[in-house]
Write an enzyme that holds these catalytic residues in place. Structure first.
Site, PDB file in Angstrom:
ATOM      1  N   ASP A 233      -3.119  64.309  28.154  1.00 33.67           N
ATOM      2  CA  ASP A 233      -1.791  64.142  28.745  1.00 33.67           C
ATOM      3  C   ASP A 233      -1.597  65.292  29.728  1.00 33.67           C
ATOM      4  OD1 ASP A 233       0.938  64.151  29.352  1.00 33.67           O
ATOM      5  OD2 ASP A 233       1.521  63.391  27.376  1.00 33.67           O
TER       6      ASP A 233
ATOM      7  N   LYS B 156       7.978  62.668  35.564  1.00 35.37           N
ATOM      8  CA  LYS B 156       8.160  64.122  35.635  1.00 35.37           C
ATOM      9  C   LYS B 156       7.680  64.663  36.985  1.00 35.37           C
ATOM     10  CE  LYS B 156       9.313  63.231  31.354  1.00 35.37           C
ATOM     11  NZ  LYS B 156       8.441  63.393  30.214  1.00 35.37           N
TER      12      LYS B 156
ATOM     13  N   TYR C 121       4.854  66.186  22.742  1.00 33.49           N
ATOM     14  CA  TYR C 121       6.095  65.501  23.078  1.00 33.49           C
ATOM     15  C   TYR C 121       6.550  64.651  21.878  1.00 33.49           C
ATOM     16  CZ  TYR C 121       9.213  62.406  25.698  1.00 33.49           C
ATOM     17  OH  TYR C 121      10.290  61.695  26.133  1.00 33.49           O
TER      18      TYR C 121
ATOM     19  N   ARG D 254       2.519  40.410  37.477  1.00 29.77           N
ATOM     20  CA  ARG D 254       2.221  41.034  36.174  1.00 29.77           C
ATOM     21  C   ARG D 254       0.810  41.621  36.200  1.00 29.77           C
ATOM     22  NH1 ARG D 254       0.432  37.907  32.499  1.00 29.77           N
ATOM     23  NH2 ARG D 254       1.951  36.250  32.798  1.00 29.77           N
TER      24      ARG D 254
HETATM   25  C1  LIG Z   1       8.115  62.708  29.056  1.00 29.84           C
HETATM   26  C2  LIG Z   1       6.764  62.814  28.459  1.00 29.84           C
HETATM   27  C3  LIG Z   1       6.118  61.683  27.952  1.00 29.84           C
HETATM   28  C4  LIG Z   1       6.780  60.324  27.928  1.00 29.84           C
HETATM   29  O1  LIG Z   1       7.011  59.839  29.213  1.00 29.84           O
HETATM   30  P1  LIG Z   1       8.196  58.817  29.591  1.00 29.84           P
HETATM   31  O2  LIG Z   1       7.979  58.590  31.042  1.00 29.84           O
HETATM   32  O3  LIG Z   1       9.476  59.483  29.243  1.00 29.84           O
HETATM   33  O4  LIG Z   1       7.964  57.605  28.759  1.00 29.84           O
HETATM   34  C5  LIG Z   1       4.838  61.833  27.458  1.00 29.84           C
HETATM   35  N1  LIG Z   1       4.222  63.039  27.437  1.00 29.84           N
HETATM   36  C6  LIG Z   1       4.829  64.150  27.906  1.00 29.84           C
HETATM   37  C7  LIG Z   1       4.098  65.453  27.861  1.00 29.84           C
HETATM   38  C8  LIG Z   1       6.112  64.070  28.431  1.00 29.84           C
HETATM   39  O5  LIG Z   1       6.717  65.180  28.883  1.00 29.84           O
END
Ligand SMILES: *Cc1c(COP(=O)(O)O)cnc(C)c1O
Length: 384
Positions: free
Chosen positions: A177, A202, A105, A53
């Site tokens: 982000d 992604k 998002y 953890r």
């Molecule tokens: C997909 C996404 C998220 C969330 O990520 P997960 O891995 O699906 O939890 C956050 N910010 C952006 C810009 C995203 O495309």
């Protein structure tokens, strides 16, 4: 590993992945699944492993790999992009005001407004591509600014350096982000960000086969604060998922270059398509922040949004795609398309969506590595 960032150029660093990690000489980082680690002394060693953890060698290799690519001090790998944002939110307390990009998002919006607002954190949305709006909304004191650039799904570009100066004046943390570009095309920490988060699901992992999130910090102190929450809460990434993410990152530069080449081809194609009203791509000289994107980024990425003229036919067009999968998510080798207003963006109030321009005729396309002619054929038959 840590030395690699100084010795190697970017593509070499990416290809070397986690590097040679143990005495066997294995050039693929081993998956250490052990939940716990044995010690014959009670003396605490900060570099030792104790319990998974807290830390595992495989997860640590991924964290070092991404920190080096982002020019950060260190990183934390967690179970998803939203888990990364969730951990970052722990830095704020009741009554704190946090400024967020108004185009973002949908899942992030839900986390802020439907989870954290219950705990008394106040969220304010600003058009972060408009510095005057950021300055106006920062008045009255803010503790954090969370910027998505390029934003989802309108692909607006915010000036990270200028916003970092506003954040500094306010004593606020700047969190970026960087999911849509990856460190290959944008390095927010070099531009003044304190924290970078990724949905590694992604572009970083890149194959639509793992859910993962990364938090990169500009300082050791921030990493220590955030590590405390990850090990207290227990949402660190599993060794297997950390390995898949490391493996994915090894091909990041070739994937993203090819995806971007395809996206540039599709930009021209979509702009000339009679059913398309307009196309949004930061690499298009007509994009409102094209000059900023050129200055701040080293690539334009492979996300394209477009609006069809006949909005009523959008669901019908959507249903006809065959090569391009109709699916949420983005960044992987397979092209994916969706209608943000009917899915991803639903948590965001209609009024805010209207304000940022998210409409029923809007498609969001994540361009993959396929033969671009096959993608054109698919778009041609779907939009007919
Ligand atoms: C997909 C996404 C998220 C969330 O990520 P997960 O891995 O699906 O939890 C956050 N910010 C952006 C810009 C995203 O495309």
């Amino acid at each position: 590993m840590a030395d690699d960032c100084c010795r190697y150029r970017e593509n070499t660093l990416i290809a070397r992945g986690g590097g040679v990690f143990d005495s066997t000489g294995s050039i693929s980082v081993p998956v250490y699944r052990s939940a716990t680690y044995t010690h014959n002394t009670l003396d605490y060693d900060p570099n030792a492993y104790y319990y998974s953890r807290c830390d595992t060698p495989t997860r640590r290799a991924l964290e070092k790999q991404v920190a080096a690519l982002e020019h950060g001090e260190d990183a934390l790998a967690v179970t998803s992009g939203l888990a990364a944002l969730d951990i970052v939110m722990k830095l704020f307390s009741q009554g704190d005001r946090v400024l967020i990009s108004s185009d973002l998002y949908g899942g992030s919006y839900r986390l802020f407004n439907e989870v954290y607002s219950k705990y008394g954190i106040v969220f304010e949305y600003a058009d972060t591509w408009d510095l005057e709006d950021v300055k106006a909304k920062a008045k009255g004191g803010i503790k954090g600014i969370i910027v998505e650039t390029p934003s989802n799904p309108m692909l607006r570009i915010s000036d990270i350096r200028a916003i970092s100066e506003i954040a500094k004046e306010e004593g606020a943390l700047l969190i970026v982000d960087n999911t849509f570009l990856s460190p290959l095309f944008q390095k927010p920490i070099d531009l003044g960000a304190d924290i970078v988060i990724h949905s590694a699901t992604k572009y970083l992992a890149g194959h639509n086969d793992v859910l993962a999130g990364i938090i990169v910090t500009a300082t050791k102190e921030l990493r220590e604060k955030l590590y405390f929450y990850v090990m207290s809460i227990g949402n660190a990434l599993s060794p297997d998922d950390a390995w898949l993410t490391i493996r994915g990152i090894e091909t990041l530069s070739v994937r993203l270059q090819r995806q971007q080449d395809n996206a540039k081809e599709l930009l021209k194609f979509l702009k000339n398509h009679p059913a398309v009203e307009f196309v949004i791509y930061p690499g298009d000289p007509e994009h409102p922040e094209h000059e900023l994107a050129k200055r701040q980024q080293t690539g334009f990425g492979a996300m394209i949004s477009f609006v069809v003229k006949d909005k009523d036919r959008a669901p019908e067009f959507f249903g006809k795609f065959k090569t391009i999968y109709q699916a949420g998510s983005l960044g992987g080798v397979q092209s994916l398309i969706n209608l943000p207003n009917s899915s991803l963006q639903c948590p965001i109030p209609l009024e805010q969506r209207l304000h940022t321009g998210v409409s029923d005729g809007l498609f969001r396309l994540s361009v993959g590595i396929e033969d671009v002619e096959d993608l054109k054929d698919d778009i041609l038959q779907a939009l007919s």
